[in-house]
Design a protein around this motif. Structure first.
Motif, PDB file in Angstrom:
ATOM      1  N   SER A   1     -14.161  41.947 -52.465  1.00  0.00           N
ATOM      2  CA  SER A   1     -15.404  42.611 -53.170  1.00  0.00           C
ATOM      3  C   SER A   1     -15.074  41.916 -54.969  1.00  0.00           C
ATOM      4  O   SER A   1     -15.596  42.332 -55.315  1.00  0.00           O
ATOM      5  CB  SER A   1     -14.015  44.464 -53.291  1.00  0.00           C
ATOM      6  OG  SER A   1     -12.678  44.485 -53.580  1.00  0.00           O
ATOM      7  N   GLN A   2     -14.012  42.188 -55.296  1.00  0.00           N
ATOM      8  CA  GLN A   2     -13.734  41.046 -56.724  1.00  0.00           C
ATOM      9  C   GLN A   2     -15.334  40.189 -56.813  1.00  0.00           C
ATOM     10  O   GLN A   2     -15.900  39.953 -57.903  1.00  0.00           O
ATOM     11  CB  GLN A   2     -12.485  40.821 -56.590  1.00  0.00           C
ATOM     12  CG  GLN A   2     -11.298  40.946 -56.998  1.00  0.00           C
ATOM     13  CD  GLN A   2     -10.118  41.101 -56.723  1.00  0.00           C
ATOM     14  OE1 GLN A   2      -9.874  39.966 -55.857  1.00  0.00           O
ATOM     15  NE2 GLN A   2      -9.144  41.511 -57.092  1.00  0.00           N
TER      16      GLN A   2
ATOM     17  N   ALA B   1     -13.094  37.356 -59.486  1.00  0.00           N
ATOM     18  CA  ALA B   1     -14.176  37.002 -58.923  1.00  0.00           C
ATOM     19  C   ALA B   1     -13.729  35.056 -57.667  1.00  0.00           C
ATOM     20  O   ALA B   1     -14.411  35.979 -56.827  1.00  0.00           O
ATOM     21  CB  ALA B   1     -14.705  35.899 -59.538  1.00  0.00           C
TER      22      ALA B   1
ATOM     23  N   HIS C   1     -18.336  40.853 -55.489  1.00  0.00           N
ATOM     24  CA  HIS C   1     -19.305  41.130 -55.180  1.00  0.00           C
ATOM     25  C   HIS C   1     -19.348  41.472 -56.969  1.00  0.00           C
ATOM     26  O   HIS C   1     -20.158  42.159 -56.921  1.00  0.00           O
ATOM     27  CB  HIS C   1     -19.362  42.241 -54.286  1.00  0.00           C
ATOM     28  CG  HIS C   1     -19.824  41.242 -52.228  1.00  0.00           C
ATOM     29  ND1 HIS C   1     -20.830  41.195 -52.501  1.00  0.00           N
ATOM     30  CD2 HIS C   1     -18.920  41.148 -51.292  1.00  0.00           C
ATOM     31  CE1 HIS C   1     -21.457  40.217 -50.873  1.00  0.00           C
ATOM     32  NE2 HIS C   1     -19.839  40.689 -50.458  1.00  0.00           N
ATOM     33  N   ASN C   2     -18.046  42.127 -56.889  1.00  0.00           N
ATOM     34  CA  ASN C   2     -18.260  43.009 -58.575  1.00  0.00           C
ATOM     35  C   ASN C   2     -18.412  42.158 -59.979  1.00  0.00           C
ATOM     36  O   ASN C   2     -19.228  42.893 -60.380  1.00  0.00           O
ATOM     37  CB  ASN C   2     -16.566  43.236 -58.614  1.00  0.00           C
ATOM     38  CG  ASN C   2     -16.195  44.409 -57.913  1.00  0.00           C
ATOM     39  OD1 ASN C   2     -17.056  45.049 -57.501  1.00  0.00           O
ATOM     40  ND2 ASN C   2     -15.196  45.189 -57.391  1.00  0.00           N
ATOM     41  N   TYR C   3     -18.872  40.388 -59.191  1.00  0.00           N
ATOM     42  CA  TYR C   3     -19.069  40.111 -60.499  1.00  0.00           C
ATOM     43  C   TYR C   3     -20.181  39.244 -60.322  1.00  0.00           C
ATOM     44  O   TYR C   3     -20.769  39.357 -60.521  1.00  0.00           O
ATOM     45  CB  TYR C   3     -17.969  38.352 -60.603  1.00  0.00           C
ATOM     46  CG  TYR C   3     -18.259  37.709 -61.537  1.00  0.00           C
ATOM     47  CD1 TYR C   3     -17.487  37.573 -62.486  1.00  0.00           C
ATOM     48  CD2 TYR C   3     -19.044  36.596 -61.535  1.00  0.00           C
ATOM     49  CE1 TYR C   3     -17.557  37.395 -64.000  1.00  0.00           C
ATOM     50  CE2 TYR C   3     -19.081  36.043 -62.635  1.00  0.00           C
ATOM     51  CZ  TYR C   3     -18.749  35.994 -63.285  1.00  0.00           C
ATOM     52  OH  TYR C   3     -18.771  35.246 -64.755  1.00  0.00           O
TER      53      TYR C   3
END
Length: 229
Positions: free
Chosen positions: A99-100, A37, A102-104
């Motif tokens: 992107s990482q 993240a 937002h993924n978290y």
């Protein structure tokens, strides 16, 4: 999670009062994440009336591992304004990605702008950091962690400033360590949990026990009123 906190943040803004500094203020820092993240800096537009043009915004980070300071220009800033009482999250893409992030942490709330930048200087708390927000040739905000009274931070914990003391964010004792881990659905193992609240004022988020107590008292009060009718 970011969307869910937008209502809490609005209540904070209505109750926290005004400060003497209006403009861009550093309010939260995640600088020792060991997950995908990544690290990030939260900046807040403390003005209640004026938007801030981010077209000439630079962030300067120095001190980490003895690397020299280099101005950071977050990407995609041309034509971007930070509205009054809105947050900017600048994600360090040197050790992570948007992107990482937002993924978290989930999608951005309506009061938050999220951009990526390569900080070049590692964003870590192991050596005292100096972080400067620069607009044009003017330093509009700066924190120097080489001064006394800054909190001790563990991995995957952010630090945040007391939202009632935004005009004194250069004083280490006005900062605290985020304590409540956030683990997104499906994430494992638990060691991946990070404590932070990007896009909101962490210091004013009630603890779960406080919310439960408030709900119980409210329910009791309602039942009493119904009995007396």
């Amino acid at each position: 999670m970011l969307r869910a906190r937008s209502i809490i943040t609005l209540l904070i803004l209505l109750s926290a009062g005004t400060t003497t500094k209006a403009g861009l203020v550093i309010t939260e820092i995640m600088a020792n994440s060991n997950t995908d993240a990544g690290n990030w800096i939260e900046i807040y537009n403390d003005s209640s009336v004026a938007s801030v043009d981010l077209g000439d915004l630079m962030i300067e980070v120095s001190g980490g591992f003895g690397f020299p300071s280099l101005p950071v220009v977050p990407g995609d800033l041309l034509g971007v304004n930070l509205d009054p009482l809105q947050f900017l999250i600048v994600v360090d893409t040197m050790g992570g990605s948007l992107s990482q992030f937002h993924n978290y942490w989930g999608p951005a709330a309506s009061n938050t702008v999220i951009l990526g930048a390569n900080f070049f200087t590692p964003l870590q708390f192991y050596d005292p950091l100096t972080i400067s927000v620069i607009q044009g040739s003017t330093v509009t905000d700066q924190i120097d962690m080489a001064t006394a009274d800054w909190p001790t931070i563990e991995p995957n914990q952010s630090i945040y400033v007391d939202p009632t003391k935004l005009d004194e964010n250069h004083i280490g004792s006005n900062w605290s360590v985020s304590q409540f881990p956030y683990l997104p659905s499906g994430a494992s193992p638990p060691s991946e949990a990070q404590a932070g609240t990007p896009g909101s004022f962490a210091a004013m988020v009630p603890e779960p026990s406080t919310l439960i107590t408030f709900c119980c008292l409210s329910l009791t009060s309602c039942l009493r009123r119904r009995r007396h009718r």
